[in-house]
Design a protein around this motif. Structure first.
Motif, mmCIF file in Angstrom:
data_model
loop_
_atom_site.group_PDB
_atom_site.id
_atom_site.type_symbol
_atom_site.label_atom_id
_atom_site.label_comp_id
_atom_site.label_asym_id
_atom_site.label_seq_id
_atom_site.Cartn_x
_atom_site.Cartn_y
_atom_site.Cartn_z
ATOM 1 N N ASP B 435 82.948 38.851 11.705
ATOM 2 C CA ASP B 435 84.236 38.509 12.290
ATOM 3 C C ASP B 435 84.733 39.575 13.254
ATOM 4 O OD1 ASP B 435 84.674 37.532 8.957
ATOM 5 O OD2 ASP B 435 84.288 36.152 10.615
ATOM 6 N N GLU B 436 84.470 40.837 12.937
ATOM 7 C CA GLU B 436 84.898 41.919 13.830
ATOM 8 C C GLU B 436 84.239 41.797 15.197
ATOM 9 O OE1 GLU B 436 87.235 44.413 13.300
ATOM 10 O OE2 GLU B 436 87.657 43.070 11.622
ATOM 11 N N LEU B 437 82.952 41.502 15.220
ATOM 12 C CA LEU B 437 82.253 41.389 16.499
ATOM 13 C C LEU B 437 82.742 40.170 17.274
ATOM 14 C CD1 LEU B 437 78.595 42.422 15.559
ATOM 15 C CD2 LEU B 437 80.353 43.762 16.675
ATOM 16 N N THR B 438 83.024 39.088 16.551
ATOM 17 C CA THR B 438 83.524 37.886 17.232
ATOM 18 C C THR B 438 84.890 38.158 17.844
ATOM 19 O OG1 THR B 438 82.354 36.573 15.601
ATOM 20 C CG2 THR B 438 83.942 35.419 16.960
ATOM 21 N N LYS B 439 85.716 38.918 17.132
ATOM 22 C CA LYS B 439 87.057 39.243 17.654
ATOM 23 C C LYS B 439 86.984 39.974 18.984
ATOM 24 C CE LYS B 439 89.372 40.169 13.372
ATOM 25 N NZ LYS B 439 89.850 41.271 12.548
#
Lengths: 202, 571
Positions: B435-439
């Motif tokens: 999720d961090e990378l997608t953000k």
């Protein structure tokens, strides 16, 4: 057959389960633009022009109405802003490939298409696949098909089959939205195809 | 080949094998993965065989061809067991010295050791910084086994998870364990594996399929290929366990055409597994039937997309289909089909053996376990790295990767291949997490991690990925086919000095439409490299378009001293 209730453009609509959103909308008198759809052929979902917005469980999504089946309680918007913006751009891109085509012009007027948005690089084929799929699904001859991938994708008659079948058929010709199909039949020299000498046993 | 008719007989056989292994016999492990093979490790292997033969040491030394050991930059790699001495850049001419010094006299050959930036040599694999900061749950096994040997795999504990499953767990229990592990798909989507298995299991129909996606098309990624080459049985074991949980009796392994060594490895593994009764009917006497066929790709990146892959297995052209009905419900021949990535399957035996609770202790709240990255580009230590979720990008690039070569300045790191985005320096302390990378506008992807420095042109990076996709898009749907075509035209103009005011807006407009209207994720995510480079490196676009200048000095036409482009005309 279960009946399903859904809302299309703020109107309550009932449809049999298993029906597509496109079919349900058309039955309710709501028109959705299509290019690759044909009632005799399985839905293809390639032109993306029939895309509509659906709201399910509070979440909004864009789906192609020719493939997506009706669901109880679904909210459908066939002309919302992102839908219109996308249709306009798709028409502009297709115009660059096939300028002057009547149906693109008609839809273009409706959606505010800018004919000069993209420089034309005409192939005069919008790759709707109606000819390919008609020959595969209805005639079951596969005399015509897609070749190459991506930006080089094209429709081509398979000369070994087409040279034997097309002259007495020609049923796909009127399906072509751009009208280029009969020309391609001639340009690809299908009627003149000769088996290469010595390669095949014929 | 001893056919194992029961779990008990397998365990007994395992005991025999592992006893035979425990003797402190010397072993020369030569990395025979694709990378080291290209660096002529086959000749090194032959030299070892010849030298050991010459000196009559066959009974004292084992020679083990392994899969990728990970530190590709330092290949050809040779490890000497039991001390785990790590020799780098080994040539056939070095072999006699290694044999006489290390194998006979137990002395280390200093000049063949890895030496770090401080010029100090390191003897053992575990002390090399590249390895020290990794958590090699999946990849560590590669060095312990001959990549074509099922006996080696069994000896180190292989198929013990399958034994555990078949000797007392119900399919439901296996499913529950995988769900509780919170394992998320390692192929790029990050979808919870347990839920996908459950959907497939519950879908109506008696015939179900499980599939290994070994298409790995992302440029720069080679983790799946290395795992399939180096440890095919671990993938297979996971697959059999998954089939049991789902109720599938046939599996497919789709390997890209361009991985002949992986195809060879898995084919040998399948045959050995059949011979041992680990595949086929009545596996280990449990009554469970399951077998697998290998399907080779035909050279298309798009066939790695799950619905396209299934269409290809059906014998049709590998083009995606609209997925409003999940492939877990209607996949190959409209039957419920569970597709998972190589790394996902390889993780299953670990979860079964050590438990979901253990798995949950590694990683972040939203992303558990480890991830395998192909660390490539402008970084000192290129190779295959395995790290726990939650490690920072900075630690991967600097602690493991050894930083940027030539003292150059870091500019960005790209993850997720043509579907991913670039991450600039200010986000280097981001935790690696789905999720961090997608953000940040990128994505985990299936493991490619490309490091870029001051000499990389970010406009050219976006152009590169678009040009890759222009040949790989299946071309079926208008938004992707025409969108990529028109965006690439704009990029070619910009990179040749014919950028215009309004180009960025045009790119953004096309990107927005593609991300919403495309038929499959190739088209939906194709704008990501474009949008993320525009977001974080707008100044480079501005330089190209307004000043006709390429700050990194990459775009050839924009390198002249004068500010006018030198080419003859626009595209």
């Amino acid at each position: 057959m279960n009946k399903v209730s859904l809302i299309i453009n703020d109107r309550k609509v009932k449809a049999d389960s298993g029906t597509t959103l496109l079919q349900a909308a058309n039955d309710a008198g709501i028109e959705i633009p299509t290019l690759c759809h044909h009632e005799k052929l399985a839905p293809f979902g390639a032109c993306r022009l029939c895309t509509v917005e659906i709201i399910k469980g509070g979440k909004s999504r864009l789906v192609t109405s020719c493939v997506y089946q009706v669901e109880e309680g679904l909210i459908v918007k066939t002309e919302s802003e992102p839908v219109i913006a996308g249709r306009k751009l798709i028409l502009e891109m297709l115009w660059a490939r096939s300028p002057g085509v009547q149906i693109l012009r008609d839809y273009g007027v409706k959606y505010g298409m800018d004919m000069d948005k993209f420089k034309t690089a005409p192939t005069n084929c919008i790759l709707c696949g109606l000819c390919v799929r008609y020959c595969a699904e209805v005639k079951k001859k596969n005399a015509i098909g897609f070749v190459n991938r991506g930006t080089e994708r094209a429709v081509m008659f398979y000369p070994e089959i087409a040279s034997q079948e097309c002259r007495r058929c020609g049923e796909c010709f009127p399906l072509c939205p751009t009208g280029v199909l009969p020309s391609n039949y001639a340009l690809q020299r299908v009627p003149h195809f000769k088996w290469p000498v010595g390669i095949f046993s014929r | 080949m001893p056919k194992q008719k029961s779990v008990a007989s397998l365990e007994k056989y395992r005991q025999t094998l592992s006893n035979a292994r425990e003797s402190k016999k010397l072993c020369v492990a030569i990395c025979s993965g694709t990378g080291c093979l290209a660096l002529k490790n086959a000749e090194v292997t032959q030299s070892f065989i010849d030298e050991i033969d010459k000196r009559g040491l066959q009974s004292k030394v084992d020679i083990r061809r392994t899969g990728c050991l990970g530190f590709c930059k330092e290949g050809p790699v040779v490890m000497i067991f039991p001390r785990e001495i790590y020799y780098v850049k080994v040539k056939p001419g070095d072999v006699p010295e290694i044999v006489s010094s290390t194998l006979v006299d137990n002395r280390v050959v200093d000049r063949l050791l890895y030496s770090g930036p401080d010029n100090r040599t390191v003897v053992c694999e575990g002390d090399i910084p590249f390895y020290k900061y990794q958590t090699r749950l999946l990849c560590d096994n590669n060095k312990k086994i001959n990549y074509h040997s099922i006996d080696d795999y069994i000896a180190i504990g292989g198929y013990s998870a399958l034994s555990k499953v078949l000797s007392g767990m119900t399919a439901e229990q296996v499913l529950q364990e995988v769900k509780s592990s919170n394992l998320r798909g390692r192929g790029g989507g990050g979808f919870p594996t347990g839920i996908k298995w459950e959907t497939t299991r519950n879908a109506p129909g008696d015939i179900k399929y499980v599939i290994v996606n070994a298409d790995e098309g992302n440029p720069g990624a080679f983790g799946d290929g290395s795992i399939l080459e180096g440890n095919p049985h671990q993938v297979l074991e996971g697959l059999i366990i998954g089939a049991y949980a789902i109720g599938a009796h046939h599996g497919f392994i789709y390997v890209r055409q361009e991985y002949p060594l992986a195809i060879e490895s898995i084919s040998i593994a399948l045959q050995n597994a059949r011979d041992y009764g680990l595949l086929g009917s009545n596996i280990l006497g449990s009554g469970f039937d399951f077998d697998v066929s290998v399907h080779r790709g035909a050279g298309a990146f798009v066939s790695g997309e799950s619905s396209a892959l299934m269409t290809a297995i059906e014998g049709r052209v590998g083009e995606p289909r609209p997925k409003y009905i999940r492939t877990a419900v209607s996949g190959i021949w409209e039957r419920p089909s569970d597709l998972n990535n190589v790394k996902t399957w390889a993780t299953i035996p670990l979860i079964i053996n050590r438990g979901a609770a253990w798995f949950n202790t590694i990683g972040t709240e939203g992303s558990k376990g480890t991830m395998v990255f192909s660390l490539v580009g402008k970084v000192n230590n290129t190779g295959l790295v395995e790290v726990p979720m939650g490690i920072t990008l900075r630690d991967i690039i600097y602690k493991i990767g050894g930083g940027i070569p030539g003292g150059k300045k870091f500019k960005a790191v790209q993850t997720g291949g043509p579907s991913g985005g670039v991450i600039p320096e200010k986000f280097l302390d981001t935790l690696v997490d789905f999720d961090e990378l997608t953000k940040l506008g990128s994505m985990m992807g299936s493991g490619g991690m490309i490091v870029m420095d001051e000499s990389t042109c970010m406009v050219d990076v976006a152009r590169y990925f678009l040009s890759f996709l222009s040949g790989e898009s299946c071309g079926k749907c208008t938004p992707c086919r025409e969108g990529i075509y028109q965006m690439l035209k704009i990029f070619n103009r910009i990179c040749r000095g014919y950028g215009e005011e309004g180009d960025i807006e045009r790119l953004q407009e096309i990107s927005m439409m593609m991300s919403r209207f495309s038929l499959c994720d190739l088209g939906i995510s194709a704008p990501n490299p474009v949008l993320s480079t525009i977001k974080y490196f707008a100044d480079e676009y501005e330089a190209h378009i307004r000043q006709k200048r390429c700050p990194a000095g990459v775009c050839k036409n924009l390198r002249s001293v004068a500010s006018t482009p030198v080419s003859a005309g626009p595209v």
